[in-house]
Design a protein around this motif. Structure first.
Motif, PDB file in Angstrom:
ATOM      1  N   LEU A 205      49.495  54.159  46.094  1.00 17.43           N
ATOM      2  CA  LEU A 205      48.191  54.497  44.718  1.00 17.43           C
ATOM      3  C   LEU A 205      48.229  54.150  43.630  1.00 17.43           C
ATOM      4  CD1 LEU A 205      46.357  54.739  48.633  1.00 17.43           C
ATOM      5  CD2 LEU A 205      46.538  52.706  47.708  1.00 17.43           C
ATOM      6  N   ALA A 206      48.737  55.862  43.085  1.00 16.35           N
ATOM      7  CA  ALA A 206      48.366  56.562  41.950  1.00 16.35           C
ATOM      8  C   ALA A 206      48.803  55.437  41.029  1.00 16.35           C
ATOM      9  CB  ALA A 206      49.509  57.575  41.672  1.00 16.35           C
ATOM     10  N   ARG A 207      50.456  54.873  41.155  1.00 12.80           N
ATOM     11  CA  ARG A 207      50.624  54.010  40.438  1.00 12.80           C
ATOM     12  C   ARG A 207      49.647  52.837  39.778  1.00 12.80           C
ATOM     13  NH1 ARG A 207      55.998  54.856  38.131  1.00 12.80           N
ATOM     14  NH2 ARG A 207      56.951  56.791  39.901  1.00 12.80           N
ATOM     15  N   VAL A 208      48.918  51.755  41.319  1.00 15.28           N
ATOM     16  CA  VAL A 208      48.751  50.967  40.576  1.00 15.28           C
ATOM     17  C   VAL A 208      47.536  51.465  39.237  1.00 15.28           C
ATOM     18  CG1 VAL A 208      49.303  49.474  42.375  1.00 15.28           C
ATOM     19  CG2 VAL A 208      47.111  50.797  42.653  1.00 15.28           C
ATOM     20  N   LYS A 209      46.685  52.150  39.950  1.00 15.84           N
ATOM     21  CA  LYS A 209      45.316  53.025  38.892  1.00 15.84           C
ATOM     22  C   LYS A 209      45.375  52.426  37.956  1.00 15.84           C
ATOM     23  CE  LYS A 209      43.538  55.402  43.414  1.00 15.84           C
ATOM     24  NZ  LYS A 209      43.028  56.482  43.977  1.00 15.84           N
ATOM     25  N   ALA A 210      46.845  52.241  37.543  1.00 16.24           N
ATOM     26  CA  ALA A 210      46.950  52.881  36.023  1.00 16.24           C
ATOM     27  C   ALA A 210      46.721  50.883  34.901  1.00 16.24           C
ATOM     28  CB  ALA A 210      49.021  53.291  34.944  1.00 16.24           C
ATOM     29  N   HIS A 211      46.667  50.068  36.583  1.00 10.56           N
ATOM     30  CA  HIS A 211      46.901  48.940  35.791  1.00 10.56           C
ATOM     31  C   HIS A 211      45.765  47.981  36.786  1.00 10.56           C
ATOM     32  CE1 HIS A 211      51.883  49.148  34.200  1.00 10.56           C
ATOM     33  NE2 HIS A 211      50.866  50.105  35.709  1.00 10.56           N
ATOM     34  N   PHE A 212      45.287  48.181  37.606  1.00 10.00           N
ATOM     35  CA  PHE A 212      44.371  47.445  38.545  1.00 10.00           C
ATOM     36  C   PHE A 212      42.862  48.603  39.213  1.00 10.00           C
ATOM     37  CE2 PHE A 212      48.172  45.321  38.784  1.00 10.00           C
ATOM     38  CZ  PHE A 212      47.891  44.200  37.910  1.00 10.00           C
ATOM     39  N   VAL A 213      42.446  48.354  38.965  1.00 12.07           N
ATOM     40  CA  VAL A 213      41.219  48.389  39.751  1.00 12.07           C
ATOM     41  C   VAL A 213      41.522  48.252  42.031  1.00 12.07           C
ATOM     42  CG1 VAL A 213      38.873  49.135  40.777  1.00 12.07           C
ATOM     43  CG2 VAL A 213      39.601  48.241  37.952  1.00 12.07           C
ATOM     44  N   ILE A 214      41.053  49.207  42.272  1.00 12.27           N
ATOM     45  CA  ILE A 214      41.143  48.898  43.657  1.00 12.27           C
ATOM     46  C   ILE A 214      40.533  48.508  44.218  1.00 12.27           C
ATOM     47  CG2 ILE A 214      41.725  49.993  46.379  1.00 12.27           C
ATOM     48  CD1 ILE A 214      44.417  51.473  44.677  1.00 12.27           C
ATOM     49  N   GLN A 215      40.107  47.247  45.153  1.00 13.59           N
ATOM     50  CA  GLN A 215      38.137  46.398  45.528  1.00 13.59           C
ATOM     51  C   GLN A 215      38.442  46.895  47.100  1.00 13.59           C
ATOM     52  OE1 GLN A 215      37.538  43.042  43.906  1.00 13.59           O
ATOM     53  NE2 GLN A 215      36.527  44.147  42.028  1.00 13.59           N
ATOM     54  N   LYS A 216      39.627  46.991  47.805  1.00 19.21           N
ATOM     55  CA  LYS A 216      39.422  47.163  49.454  1.00 19.21           C
ATOM     56  C   LYS A 216      40.655  47.287  49.497  1.00 19.21           C
ATOM     57  CE  LYS A 216      37.571  44.475  51.296  1.00 19.21           C
ATOM     58  NZ  LYS A 216      36.744  42.921  52.716  1.00 19.21           N
ATOM     59  N   ARG A 217      40.530  48.746  50.180  1.00 21.89           N
ATOM     60  CA  ARG A 217      42.202  48.757  50.924  1.00 21.89           C
ATOM     61  C   ARG A 217      40.933  48.640  52.862  1.00 21.89           C
ATOM     62  NH1 ARG A 217      43.415  55.353  49.826  1.00 21.89           N
ATOM     63  NH2 ARG A 217      44.306  55.442  51.312  1.00 21.89           N
ATOM     64  N   ARG A 218      42.789  48.330  53.324  1.00 26.39           N
ATOM     65  CA  ARG A 218      42.806  48.017  55.262  1.00 26.39           C
ATOM     66  C   ARG A 218      44.158  48.045  55.456  1.00 26.39           C
ATOM     67  NH1 ARG A 218      39.141  44.967  57.419  1.00 26.39           N
ATOM     68  NH2 ARG A 218      40.411  44.006  59.742  1.00 26.39           N
ATOM     69  N   SER A 219      43.781  49.544  56.686  1.00 20.32           N
ATOM     70  CA  SER A 219      44.462  49.513  57.060  1.00 20.32           C
ATOM     71  C   SER A 219      45.329  48.579  58.633  1.00 20.32           C
ATOM     72  CB  SER A 219      44.767  50.663  58.140  1.00 20.32           C
ATOM     73  OG  SER A 219      44.820  51.675  56.951  1.00 20.32           O
ATOM     74  N   SER A 220      46.183  48.316  59.139  1.00 19.11           N
ATOM     75  CA  SER A 220      46.800  47.601  59.553  1.00 19.11           C
ATOM     76  C   SER A 220      47.640  47.979  60.518  1.00 19.11           C
ATOM     77  CB  SER A 220      46.872  45.876  59.101  1.00 19.11           C
ATOM     78  OG  SER A 220      47.632  45.147  59.466  1.00 19.11           O
ATOM     79  N   PRO A 221      47.714  47.791  62.049  1.00 15.93           N
ATOM     80  CA  PRO A 221      46.594  46.526  62.359  1.00 15.93           C
ATOM     81  C   PRO A 221      45.326  47.313  63.336  1.00 15.93           C
ATOM     82  CG  PRO A 221      48.033  47.028  64.471  1.00 15.93           C
ATOM     83  CD  PRO A 221      48.509  48.375  63.079  1.00 15.93           C
ATOM     84  N   LEU A 222      44.524  48.518  62.880  1.00 15.93           N
ATOM     85  CA  LEU A 222      43.704  49.406  63.517  1.00 15.93           C
ATOM     86  C   LEU A 222      43.024  49.788  61.902  1.00 15.93           C
ATOM     87  CD1 LEU A 222      45.130  51.438  66.149  1.00 15.93           C
ATOM     88  CD2 LEU A 222      44.010  49.408  66.364  1.00 15.93           C
ATOM     89  N   ALA A 223      42.362  48.765  61.869  1.00 14.70           N
ATOM     90  CA  ALA A 223      41.087  48.752  60.332  1.00 14.70           C
ATOM     91  C   ALA A 223      40.586  50.218  60.784  1.00 14.70           C
ATOM     92  CB  ALA A 223      40.865  47.299  59.763  1.00 14.70           C
ATOM     93  N   LEU A 224      40.113  50.776  62.211  1.00 12.85           N
ATOM     94  CA  LEU A 224      39.238  52.321  61.682  1.00 12.85           C
ATOM     95  C   LEU A 224      40.109  53.331  61.684  1.00 12.85           C
ATOM     96  CD1 LEU A 224      36.797  50.664  63.737  1.00 12.85           C
ATOM     97  CD2 LEU A 224      36.321  50.173  61.782  1.00 12.85           C
ATOM     98  N   LEU A 225      41.585  53.387  61.801  1.00 10.90           N
ATOM     99  CA  LEU A 225      42.108  54.739  61.420  1.00 10.90           C
ATOM    100  C   LEU A 225      42.978  54.820  60.197  1.00 10.90           C
ATOM    101  CD1 LEU A 225      43.183  54.617  65.090  1.00 10.90           C
ATOM    102  CD2 LEU A 225      42.109  56.020  64.676  1.00 10.90           C
TER     103      LEU A 225
END
Length: 240
Positions: A205-225
């Motif tokens: 996550l820290a590395r991608v932020k240097a190149h991209f904007v994170i618009q959505k994070r989604r855990s799987s398979p239990l998205a609410l956790l």
């Protein structure tokens, strides 16, 4: 990035029904992050045996898909699995793909195998290939927190290797991944990690932020956790 001789047998065709469910789920949720977009050109970066390309063609029948798979073993499986599909091209390198040509790039189950230098190189390549308004969708396993115990137990029932060491599993479950990972180096330079244990999605996550904007994070398979109670984390990103 795996060098298993039969990738399908440990993913979508695994003998365990729950693992088959998780594999199916990660494909479905990655494609769902397109949220109605119909990419004219998608790149599957680290395509494995090409299963995602097959599903993308079903979801977006008018779009083209390039399967980039550097491993000769997996690339041969991708050619056998999807090479005959119209609109799908399997390639060994991305040098010939034009800059800013991809509407969507998918990178699923790849970054956990890449050392830091290879991670930075891959992110730079994806940034080069993506259109200004394109989307990057990344899926990675979660190997820290409570889920580390579950994964360690499951793997330990099947094999004994780096991923099943109880001391490292306990350390990962505490959220501490400060142990050296088993690395395989290539003769021509570079390398990869063949195992999952020790991968830290927080570092990615820290590395991608240097190149991209994170618009959505989604855990799987239990998205609410939280991610640590899930097997996978999916990210939707755009260029900075």
């Amino acid at each position: 990035m795996s060098i298993q001789p039969d990738y399908a047998s440990i993913t979508r065709a695994d003998p365990n029904p729950f693992k088959r469910y998780l594999q199916r789920k990660r494909f479905e949720e990655a494609i769902a992050l397109l949220n109605g977009r119909r990419p004219a050109l998608s790149i599957d970066y680290g395509a494995g045996d090409g299963e995602l390309a097959r599903r993308l063609r079903q979801a977006c029948p008018d779009g083209e898909v390039i399967c980039f798979e550097p491993s000769p073993q997996l690339r041969a499986q991708a050619v056998a699995h999807v090479g005959a599909l119209s609109g799908v091209t399997v390639v060994a390198g991305i040098e010939g793909i034009a800059d800013a040509s991809a509407d969507a790039i998918f990178c699923l189950e790849v970054f956990e195998h890449l050392p830091p230098e290879e991670t930075e190189a891959a992110l730079a390549q994806m940034r080069r290939l993506l259109k200004p308004d394109g989307v990057l969708i990344i899926g990675v396993p979660v190997e820290t927190g409570p889920v580390a115990w579950v994964k360690g137990w499951f793997r330990g029932r099947r094999r004994v290797d780096f991923d099943t060491d109880r001391d490292r599993i306990a350390q990962a479950a505490r959220g501490d991944l400060r142990f050296e990972r088993l690395r395989v180096d290539f003769e021509g330079g570079g390398g990869y990690y063949p195992h999952h244990l020790g991968f830290d999605y927080r570092d990615l996550l820290a590395r991608v932020k240097a190149h991209f904007v994170i618009q959505k994070r989604r855990s799987s398979p239990l998205a609410l956790l939280p991610p640590e109670w899930n097997s996978e984390l999916n990210l939707l990103l755009r260029k900075r």
